[in-house]
Design a protein around this motif. Structure first.
Motif, PDB file in Angstrom:
ATOM      1  N   LEU A   1       0.823  -1.214   0.000  1.00  0.00           N
ATOM      2  CA  LEU A   1       0.000   0.000   0.000  1.00  0.00           C
ATOM      3  C   LEU A   1       0.855   1.262   0.000  1.00  0.00           C
ATOM      4  CD1 LEU A   1      -2.818  -1.065   2.476  1.00  0.00           C
ATOM      5  CD2 LEU A   1      -3.037  -0.669   0.015  1.00  0.00           C
ATOM      6  N   LEU A   2       1.964   1.232   0.736  1.00  0.00           N
ATOM      7  CA  LEU A   2       2.857   2.387   0.790  1.00  0.00           C
ATOM      8  C   LEU A   2       3.468   2.670  -0.579  1.00  0.00           C
ATOM      9  CD1 LEU A   2       4.270   4.460   2.701  1.00  0.00           C
ATOM     10  CD2 LEU A   2       6.122   2.790   2.895  1.00  0.00           C
ATOM     11  N   VAL A   3       4.001   1.639  -1.216  1.00  0.00           N
ATOM     12  CA  VAL A   3       4.592   1.807  -2.548  1.00  0.00           C
ATOM     13  C   VAL A   3       3.524   2.223  -3.546  1.00  0.00           C
ATOM     14  CG1 VAL A   3       5.674   0.558  -4.470  1.00  0.00           C
ATOM     15  CG2 VAL A   3       6.550   0.277  -2.159  1.00  0.00           C
ATOM     16  N   SER A   4       2.370   1.563  -3.493  1.00  0.00           N
ATOM     17  CA  SER A   4       1.283   1.881  -4.417  1.00  0.00           C
ATOM     18  C   SER A   4       0.840   3.333  -4.265  1.00  0.00           C
ATOM     19  CB  SER A   4       0.110   0.941  -4.153  1.00  0.00           C
ATOM     20  OG  SER A   4      -0.999   1.316  -4.903  1.00  0.00           O
ATOM     21  N   GLY A   5       0.607   3.754  -3.051  1.00  0.00           N
ATOM     22  CA  GLY A   5       0.171   5.130  -2.807  1.00  0.00           C
ATOM     23  C   GLY A   5       1.214   6.151  -3.202  1.00  0.00           C
ATOM     24  N   THR A   6       2.462   5.878  -2.879  1.00  0.00           N
ATOM     25  CA  THR A   6       3.546   6.804  -3.204  1.00  0.00           C
ATOM     26  C   THR A   6       3.723   6.950  -4.707  1.00  0.00           C
ATOM     27  OG1 THR A   6       4.675   6.210  -1.142  1.00  0.00           O
ATOM     28  CG2 THR A   6       5.992   7.303  -2.832  1.00  0.00           C
ATOM     29  N   ILE A   7       3.779   5.810  -5.391  1.00  0.00           N
ATOM     30  CA  ILE A   7       3.980   5.846  -6.845  1.00  0.00           C
ATOM     31  C   ILE A   7       2.788   6.522  -7.537  1.00  0.00           C
ATOM     32  CG2 ILE A   7       4.180   4.414  -8.926  1.00  0.00           C
ATOM     33  CD1 ILE A   7       6.738   4.616  -7.224  1.00  0.00           C
ATOM     34  N   THR A   8       1.588   6.183  -7.103  1.00  0.00           N
ATOM     35  CA  THR A   8       0.395   6.756  -7.726  1.00  0.00           C
ATOM     36  C   THR A   8       0.343   8.271  -7.537  1.00  0.00           C
ATOM     37  OG1 THR A   8      -0.778   4.692  -7.361  1.00  0.00           O
ATOM     38  CG2 THR A   8      -2.130   6.618  -7.830  1.00  0.00           C
ATOM     39  N   GLN A   9       0.771   8.745  -6.376  1.00  0.00           N
ATOM     40  CA  GLN A   9       0.753  10.193  -6.113  1.00  0.00           C
ATOM     41  C   GLN A   9       1.894  10.926  -6.800  1.00  0.00           C
ATOM     42  OE1 GLN A   9      -1.560  12.046  -4.495  1.00  0.00           O
ATOM     43  NE2 GLN A   9      -2.747  10.165  -4.446  1.00  0.00           N
ATOM     44  N   MET A  10       3.084  10.331  -6.770  1.00  0.00           N
ATOM     45  CA  MET A  10       4.260  11.045  -7.277  1.00  0.00           C
ATOM     46  C   MET A  10       4.425  10.933  -8.792  1.00  0.00           C
ATOM     47  SD  MET A  10       6.970  10.296  -4.255  1.00  0.00           S
ATOM     48  CE  MET A  10       8.123  11.549  -4.753  1.00  0.00           C
ATOM     49  N   VAL A  11       4.291   9.730  -9.325  1.00  0.00           N
ATOM     50  CA  VAL A  11       4.461   9.517 -10.764  1.00  0.00           C
ATOM     51  C   VAL A  11       3.400   8.535 -11.261  1.00  0.00           C
ATOM     52  CG1 VAL A  11       6.886  10.117 -11.168  1.00  0.00           C
ATOM     53  CG2 VAL A  11       6.344   7.935 -10.144  1.00  0.00           C
ATOM     54  N   PRO A  12       2.154   9.014 -11.406  1.00  0.00           N
ATOM     55  CA  PRO A  12       1.062   8.110 -11.766  1.00  0.00           C
ATOM     56  C   PRO A  12       1.265   7.391 -13.103  1.00  0.00           C
ATOM     57  CG  PRO A  12       0.337  10.401 -11.783  1.00  0.00           C
ATOM     58  CD  PRO A  12       1.723  10.383 -11.240  1.00  0.00           C
TER      59      PRO A  12
END
Length: 152
Positions: A31-42
């Motif tokens: 969830l952390l990686v998913s949320g971070t990637i989706t927010q920073m570089v969708p």
């Protein structure tokens, strides 16, 4: 128990407590990686998330194999993970490939999701809630977390 043995060996047994500790960490980082990637570089999420899942696939399977062993079952039961892994890998890509007008998933995605839910529920109940064999079995001795050391 060493981290190397826990995450990279398919031999031995672990109890429910270790299985739950691994899964809490696994899903937290997912969830952390998913949320971070989706927010920073969708625009990268359809590539990065499946790659991350593949990187942690071996440790996830190794931990689950040890739990199946504690239930006195062979690694063949890891085949239940196939629909889960395929679903986790294909989900970010299927989101990008959806018809923008109807926003409906393909029949393949729907069937894979249903099969994945069934297999995941089976693994969840069998590995997460059911006790392992109390005595030694073909896969090793009883894990420390399931032995009765208490005087209560």
């Amino acid at each position: 128990m060493s981290i190397k043995w826990l995450l990279f060996s398919f031999d031995g047994r672990i109890g429910r407590q270790t299985f739950w500790q691994w899964n809490i960490c696994y899903y937290f980082f997912l969830l952390l990686v998913s949320g971070t990637i989706t927010q920073m570089v969708p625009q990268w999420s359809a590539f990065v998330l499946p790659t991350f899942i593949l990187v942690i696939l071996v440790p996830d399977l190794a931990v689950t194999a040890k739990r199946w062993h504690d239930r006195n079952k062979s690694c063949v039961w890891l085949l239940l993970n196939v629909p889960l892994v395929l679903g986790r890998i294909s989900f970010p890509m299927s989101q990008k490939m959806m018809d923008p007008v109807s926003m409906e998933p393909s029949l393949f995605s729907t069937v894979l999701s249903i099969v994945g839910i069934i297999c995941g529920a089976w693994i969840f109940v069998e590995c997460g809630f059911l006790k392992g064999k109390e005595e030694d079995n073909l896969f090793g001795s009883t894990p420390q977390s399931t032995t009765k050391n208490s005087t209560i």
